[in-house]
Write a protein that holds these residues in place. Sequence first.
Motif, PDB file in Angstrom:
ATOM      1  N   ARG A 404       0.940  -1.110   0.027  1.00  0.00           N
ATOM      2  CA  ARG A 404      -0.045   0.104   0.020  1.00  0.00           C
ATOM      3  C   ARG A 404       0.826   1.094   0.044  1.00  0.00           C
ATOM      4  O   ARG A 404       1.710   1.452   0.811  1.00  0.00           O
ATOM      5  CB  ARG A 404      -0.938   0.204   1.396  1.00  0.00           C
ATOM      6  CG  ARG A 404      -1.928  -1.092   1.201  1.00  0.00           C
ATOM      7  CD  ARG A 404      -2.983  -0.846   2.606  1.00  0.00           C
ATOM      8  NE  ARG A 404      -3.953  -1.803   2.513  1.00  0.00           N
ATOM      9  CZ  ARG A 404      -5.052  -2.016   2.117  1.00  0.00           C
ATOM     10  NH1 ARG A 404      -5.422  -0.872   0.998  1.00  0.00           N
ATOM     11  NH2 ARG A 404      -5.947  -2.794   2.096  1.00  0.00           N
ATOM     12  N   GLU A 405       0.720   2.053  -0.810  1.00  0.00           N
ATOM     13  CA  GLU A 405       1.362   3.298  -0.890  1.00  0.00           C
ATOM     14  C   GLU A 405       0.808   4.256  -0.133  1.00  0.00           C
ATOM     15  O   GLU A 405      -0.528   4.072   0.285  1.00  0.00           O
ATOM     16  CB  GLU A 405       1.588   3.809  -2.318  1.00  0.00           C
ATOM     17  CG  GLU A 405       2.103   2.968  -3.358  1.00  0.00           C
ATOM     18  CD  GLU A 405       3.630   2.684  -3.167  1.00  0.00           C
ATOM     19  OE1 GLU A 405       4.300   3.421  -2.362  1.00  0.00           O
ATOM     20  OE2 GLU A 405       4.380   1.505  -3.277  1.00  0.00           O
ATOM     21  N   SER A 406       1.525   5.339   0.441  1.00  0.00           N
ATOM     22  CA  SER A 406       0.819   6.563   0.983  1.00  0.00           C
ATOM     23  C   SER A 406      -0.314   7.027   0.125  1.00  0.00           C
ATOM     24  O   SER A 406      -0.379   7.310  -0.749  1.00  0.00           O
ATOM     25  CB  SER A 406       1.744   7.388   1.545  1.00  0.00           C
ATOM     26  OG  SER A 406       1.119   8.504   2.161  1.00  0.00           O
ATOM     27  N   SER A 408      -3.256   5.081  -0.341  1.00  0.00           N
ATOM     28  CA  SER A 408      -3.883   4.207  -1.451  1.00  0.00           C
ATOM     29  C   SER A 408      -5.328   4.126  -0.907  1.00  0.00           C
ATOM     30  O   SER A 408      -5.530   4.353   0.280  1.00  0.00           O
ATOM     31  CB  SER A 408      -2.941   3.190  -1.365  1.00  0.00           C
ATOM     32  OG  SER A 408      -3.057   2.474  -0.235  1.00  0.00           O
ATOM     33  N   SER A 414      -3.585   3.396  -5.802  1.00  0.00           N
ATOM     34  CA  SER A 414      -3.044   4.960  -5.448  1.00  0.00           C
ATOM     35  C   SER A 414      -3.853   6.051  -6.220  1.00  0.00           C
ATOM     36  O   SER A 414      -4.642   5.563  -7.132  1.00  0.00           O
ATOM     37  CB  SER A 414      -1.694   5.257  -5.487  1.00  0.00           C
ATOM     38  OG  SER A 414      -1.308   4.958  -6.911  1.00  0.00           O
ATOM     39  N   GLY A 420       0.229  -1.121  -6.361  1.00  0.00           N
ATOM     40  CA  GLY A 420       1.539  -0.879  -5.517  1.00  0.00           C
ATOM     41  C   GLY A 420       2.501  -2.156  -5.726  1.00  0.00           C
ATOM     42  O   GLY A 420       1.995  -2.911  -6.765  1.00  0.00           O
ATOM     43  N   GLN A 421       3.552  -2.174  -5.280  1.00  0.00           N
ATOM     44  CA  GLN A 421       4.562  -3.094  -5.839  1.00  0.00           C
ATOM     45  C   GLN A 421       4.175  -4.516  -5.168  1.00  0.00           C
ATOM     46  O   GLN A 421       3.587  -4.655  -3.910  1.00  0.00           O
ATOM     47  CB  GLN A 421       5.851  -2.854  -4.787  1.00  0.00           C
ATOM     48  CG  GLN A 421       6.726  -3.856  -4.745  1.00  0.00           C
ATOM     49  CD  GLN A 421       7.395  -4.127  -6.351  1.00  0.00           C
ATOM     50  OE1 GLN A 421       7.833  -3.010  -6.991  1.00  0.00           O
ATOM     51  NE2 GLN A 421       7.533  -5.369  -6.736  1.00  0.00           N
TER      52      GLN A 421
END
Length: 630
Positions: A404-406, A408, A414, A420-421
């Motif tokens: 989870r990206e900031s 998301s 996102s 995300g990765q």
Amino acid sequence: MLSVLRVHLPSDIPIAGCELLPYVLLRRPDSTITTDDVPESSPVDGYHLRCRWYRIQSDKRVAVCSVHPSEAAALQCLGCVKGKLAVAKSYHCSPKCFADAWRHHQVMHARAASFPQENGAEEDEPHLGHFNSGSVGGIEGALIGGNVLSNGSVFSSPARTSGSMDQVVNGDTWYEVGRGKTYTPTADDVGHVLKLECMAVDSSTGLGIGAASTVLTSRVIPAPSPTPRRLIPVNSLDGPAGLEMEGRIAAPGTFTVLSYNVLADLYATSDMYSYCPPWALSWAYRRQNLLREIVQYRADILCLQEVQSDHFEEFFSPELEKHGYAAVYKKKTAEVYTGTVYAIDGCATFYRRDRFSLVKKYEVEFNKAAQSLSEALVPSATKKAALSRLLKDNVALIVVLEARESGSTVDGQSASGKRGQLLCVANTHIHANIELKDVKLWQVHTLLKGLEKIAASADIPMLVAGDFNSVPTSAPHSLLATGRVDAAHPDLATDPLGILRPPSKLCHSLPLMSAYSAFGRLNGVGPTLDRQKRRMDSSSDEPFFTNCTRDFLGTLDYIFYTADSLGVESLLELLDEESLRKDTALPSPEWSSDHIALLAEFRWLRLDHENQSGRDPFPSLQREGGRLRT
């Protein structure tokens, strides 16, 4: 009417913080026998069960041994007092106990001198005032005399609560501390005896029927706690000595993974661990220690093995959910008879909901793979014997997670619309029988071939963690660490079914590397690195041990990672043997499993740009009911 037939406690040694769940056998008004509770809120034919817990007030609180908590302390280590270490760790029940633990004390004293900021947590508590200095075989200690307290501090009587009631029986005063069938001893109970009183009561009058059934405990002992372990940065060992786990904030682009065999309760028997005190084997005691230890590591991903299915549902899943974890579970394919009921354990993978989301789950049942193998390779005349050797009920659990990206959303996407990765995590528990070397190797090879199929469908970072029941010199470890097994490896001599031939097929293309080998590969200098290297086997670049019992000390657990896509940032410090064996004969009961936890912090080496579009990253992966076709 309702009547109490028997009251029994699983262990007569209560531990602070561990719930006491008594066995109460009742005869119902219809003459049926039950162990179910009959509380006042749910009476049966006008009767209910009343339980009261009391603490004796006339006995004198005593210090307890740090190695054998059920024994009163007779000696105190002066080195611990001078070093301002935790007072409870300084007590011993006999000169032999003190002498056996002296090497462990030397380690603690040296650490206290190197890291004085760790100490002082109990420095405001007064130490024992009455003792005679002396020595035991050249070891500096103190003989305890007079009346002493359990942790060296002065305790006052707890304030009475509304509705509490004292009893005076045979000159002893009992102070009521709990109502209900269960009770959890507190710090105020340490050093005191408890009494449970059970009585059938007429709900209409509130009067008891007949005499109360009672049971007394031994003195309450404090729950032992292991020495905290630090996260050691592998790229700056000449700098900070280690990072505290509590309050630690992960660096951007990194995540942590824990692998831990928690020892299922169905295997934690007195027959198997006869050298361990029964109270330390009880699930009520071990579960609180396990939860406290696991939570303090604050790992983003947890790979747990030997998680009993009922404990997963009733304890691990709900308790870890409170700390922000979601869970995936795969139990083994056959139950084990425990003497009273059938139980089953398995692999559980937890991940922080604020760091990862679940994309896919795959289950590997080695029994299914064994059946397929026998159909294809084994002659029909020997098929039954082959299946008997291969069907061992072990499993592996594979999850694909998305970071989870900031900012998301719940599904991991996102604000920019990119995914995300991705990360693939395999969690397994390989068969334990040391005689079945071919089965161990075949299970590991089967798992790796399944992971190769995932890698062929999506080029994403991978982790392979778990209890492999294989030492560093074994063929399974060689296959994992080097991608092949030498044809002359002695383990290949055990192959009655011919499933390992030709040896050239025992290979894989995943760029796996053991996380803890990072310690062995470093050439720096400094006390932190030296201490960790002393706990590593230079011939294998693996820890000297991850499993400790009376009869075995060795490495069975690993965290492997794909070195082309992930790098190791930090590792949980290794233990020395003295940290587990405070006594010459048995592991310390403050540890809740015969395994130790492994934890590694990784950083992403590259972004998986091919999978940023949100499409299915596994279009070509063949699946059957969520299981990899191996």
